[in-house]
Design a protein around this motif. Structure first.
Motif, PDB file in Angstrom:
ATOM      1  N   UNK A 226       0.818  -1.212   0.000  1.00 64.79           N
ATOM      2  CA  UNK A 226       0.000   0.000   0.000  1.00 64.79           C
ATOM      3  C   UNK A 226       0.854   1.265   0.000  1.00 64.79           C
ATOM      4  N   UNK A 227       1.899   1.267   0.822  1.00 65.41           N
ATOM      5  CA  UNK A 227       2.754   2.449   0.897  1.00 65.41           C
ATOM      6  C   UNK A 227       3.483   2.702  -0.419  1.00 65.41           C
ATOM      7  N   UNK A 228       4.047   1.665  -0.998  1.00 62.75           N
ATOM      8  CA  UNK A 228       4.796   1.832  -2.243  1.00 62.75           C
ATOM      9  C   UNK A 228       3.859   2.206  -3.377  1.00 62.75           C
ATOM     10  N   UNK A 229       2.707   1.560  -3.464  1.00 66.78           N
ATOM     11  CA  UNK A 229       1.751   1.894  -4.527  1.00 66.78           C
ATOM     12  C   UNK A 229       1.257   3.331  -4.378  1.00 66.78           C
ATOM     13  N   UNK A 230       0.921   3.714  -3.146  1.00 70.12           N
ATOM     14  CA  UNK A 230       0.476   5.081  -2.905  1.00 70.12           C
ATOM     15  C   UNK A 230       1.555   6.097  -3.236  1.00 70.12           C
ATOM     16  N   UNK A 231       2.781   5.796  -2.832  1.00 73.97           N
ATOM     17  CA  UNK A 231       3.889   6.704  -3.138  1.00 73.97           C
ATOM     18  C   UNK A 231       4.111   6.794  -4.641  1.00 73.97           C
ATOM     19  N   UNK A 232       4.038   5.666  -5.309  1.00 71.42           N
ATOM     20  CA  UNK A 232       4.221   5.668  -6.764  1.00 71.42           C
ATOM     21  C   UNK A 232       3.155   6.485  -7.472  1.00 71.42           C
ATOM     22  N   UNK A 233       1.912   6.333  -7.048  1.00 72.33           N
ATOM     23  CA  UNK A 233       0.824   7.117  -7.651  1.00 72.33           C
ATOM     24  C   UNK A 233       1.008   8.604  -7.382  1.00 72.33           C
ATOM     25  N   UNK A 234       1.417   8.939  -6.162  1.00 64.54           N
ATOM     26  CA  UNK A 234       1.628  10.344  -5.821  1.00 64.54           C
ATOM     27  C   UNK A 234       2.755  10.951  -6.646  1.00 64.54           C
TER      28      UNK A 234
ATOM     29  N   UNK B 140      11.998  -5.942   1.794  1.00 62.70           N
ATOM     30  CA  UNK B 140      11.805  -4.486   1.791  1.00 62.70           C
ATOM     31  C   UNK B 140      12.507  -3.864   0.581  1.00 62.70           C
ATOM     32  N   UNK B 141      13.732  -4.277   0.344  1.00 62.26           N
ATOM     33  CA  UNK B 141      14.472  -3.762  -0.804  1.00 62.26           C
ATOM     34  C   UNK B 141      13.778  -4.124  -2.110  1.00 62.26           C
ATOM     35  N   UNK B 142      13.285  -5.350  -2.188  1.00 60.47           N
ATOM     36  CA  UNK B 142      12.556  -5.766  -3.382  1.00 60.47           C
ATOM     37  C   UNK B 142      11.308  -4.927  -3.615  1.00 60.47           C
ATOM     38  N   UNK B 143      10.601  -4.608  -2.537  1.00 60.93           N
ATOM     39  CA  UNK B 143       9.416  -3.769  -2.668  1.00 60.93           C
ATOM     40  C   UNK B 143       9.795  -2.365  -3.134  1.00 60.93           C
ATOM     41  N   UNK B 144      10.895  -1.849  -2.634  1.00 63.05           N
ATOM     42  CA  UNK B 144      11.323  -0.507  -3.031  1.00 63.05           C
ATOM     43  C   UNK B 144      11.746  -0.487  -4.495  1.00 63.05           C
ATOM     44  N   UNK B 145      12.550  -1.433  -4.903  1.00 62.41           N
ATOM     45  CA  UNK B 145      13.183  -1.342  -6.221  1.00 62.41           C
ATOM     46  C   UNK B 145      12.446  -2.015  -7.359  1.00 62.41           C
ATOM     47  N   UNK B 146      12.003  -3.244  -7.169  1.00 65.67           N
ATOM     48  CA  UNK B 146      11.531  -3.926  -8.378  1.00 65.67           C
ATOM     49  C   UNK B 146      10.525  -5.032  -8.148  1.00 65.67           C
ATOM     50  N   UNK B 147       9.661  -4.862  -7.212  1.00 68.28           N
ATOM     51  CA  UNK B 147       8.690  -5.911  -6.962  1.00 68.28           C
ATOM     52  C   UNK B 147       7.776  -6.094  -8.162  1.00 68.28           C
ATOM     53  N   UNK B 148       7.759  -7.282  -8.649  1.00 69.39           N
ATOM     54  CA  UNK B 148       6.818  -7.645  -9.699  1.00 69.39           C
ATOM     55  C   UNK B 148       6.928  -6.854 -10.983  1.00 69.39           C
ATOM     56  N   UNK B 149       8.137  -6.699 -11.508  1.00 68.04           N
ATOM     57  CA  UNK B 149       8.303  -5.877 -12.721  1.00 68.04           C
ATOM     58  C   UNK B 149       7.437  -6.392 -13.864  1.00 68.04           C
ATOM     59  N   UNK B 150       7.451  -7.678 -14.091  1.00 70.46           N
ATOM     60  CA  UNK B 150       6.654  -8.222 -15.202  1.00 70.46           C
ATOM     61  C   UNK B 150       5.160  -8.020 -14.961  1.00 70.46           C
ATOM     62  N   UNK B 151       4.726  -8.260 -13.741  1.00 65.77           N
ATOM     63  CA  UNK B 151       3.321  -8.091 -13.404  1.00 65.77           C
ATOM     64  C   UNK B 151       2.913  -6.634 -13.596  1.00 65.77           C
ATOM     65  N   UNK B 152       3.765  -5.727 -13.124  1.00 64.57           N
ATOM     66  CA  UNK B 152       3.487  -4.304 -13.268  1.00 64.57           C
ATOM     67  C   UNK B 152       3.414  -3.921 -14.740  1.00 64.57           C
ATOM     68  N   UNK B 153       4.315  -4.452 -15.540  1.00 67.17           N
ATOM     69  CA  UNK B 153       4.300  -4.153 -16.975  1.00 67.17           C
ATOM     70  C   UNK B 153       2.959  -4.553 -17.584  1.00 67.17           C
ATOM     71  N   UNK B 154       2.439  -5.691 -17.187  1.00 73.32           N
ATOM     72  CA  UNK B 154       1.173  -6.163 -17.737  1.00 73.32           C
ATOM     73  C   UNK B 154       0.013  -5.254 -17.326  1.00 73.32           C
TER      74      UNK B 154
END
Length: 172
Positions: A22-30, A91-105
């Motif tokens: 939630x925090x990373x998604x919210x920060x990314x949207x902001x 935590x590092x994975x969530x910050x940097x690259x969690x689910x790159x392929x999923x996000x791309x889709x």
């Protein structure tokens, strides 16, 4: 994925992953809204958002300071995480690259909403590059290759062998 095989995950782990997501998604949207305020004004779906309509934080200096402070919090918090949890790599994975392929889709699917406006305002997107997600043939071979790489690592790693662990890490 947050549990020992054959056991249910601990509620604490589920809560940590949920909060992090939630925090990373919210920060990314902001951050996206901060950077795209000038573009959002020209896109039908986003022109009435607070940033797109110029209601909040329209000053580039204010946006820069906000982004700088936020990114520093993430950078400085990572070394401290290992003092509180056994999951600093998560935590590092969530910050940097969690689910790159999923996000791309899912982001490509989402971007298809704005294709016409993107063309008008001159921004690029995977929706424009790939034209149609379902015919994006490069995605599937790369997804298969990434999945095969991950499966190979998991099935062959010797967790008690430092050299093998490093070999698997470097192979990424």
């Amino acid at each position: 994925m947050a549990a020992v095989p054959g056991e249910l995950p601990h509620m604490r782990m589920i809560a940590l992953f949920a909060c992090g997501s939630l925090l990373i998604r919210g920060a990314g949207c902001t951050i996206n809204d901060l950077f795209d305020g000038d573009i959002d004004k020209k896109v039908e779906r986003t022109k009435s958002r607070p940033l797109g309509s110029g209601i909040w934080c329209s000053d580039p200096y204010t946006r820069t300071v906000f982004l700088g402070v936020f990114s520093l919090l993430l950078v400085f918090s990572y070394p401290l995480i290992k003092r509180f949890t056994f999951w600093p790599q998560a935590y590092l994975g969530l910050i940097f690259n969690w689910g790159i392929c999923w996000t791309l889709v899912y982001e490509t699917i989402y971007a298809h909403q704005d294709k016409e406006d993107d063309l008008k305002v001159g921004v690029k997107s995977t929706a424009l590059r790939l034209k149609s997600f379902l015919t994006a043939w490069p995605y599937y071979p790369f997804l298969a290759a990434a999945s095969a790489q991950l499966a190979w690592q998991i099935s062959t790693v010797d967790l008690s062998d430092r050299v093998d662990c490093n070999k698997k890490f470097v192979s990424n």
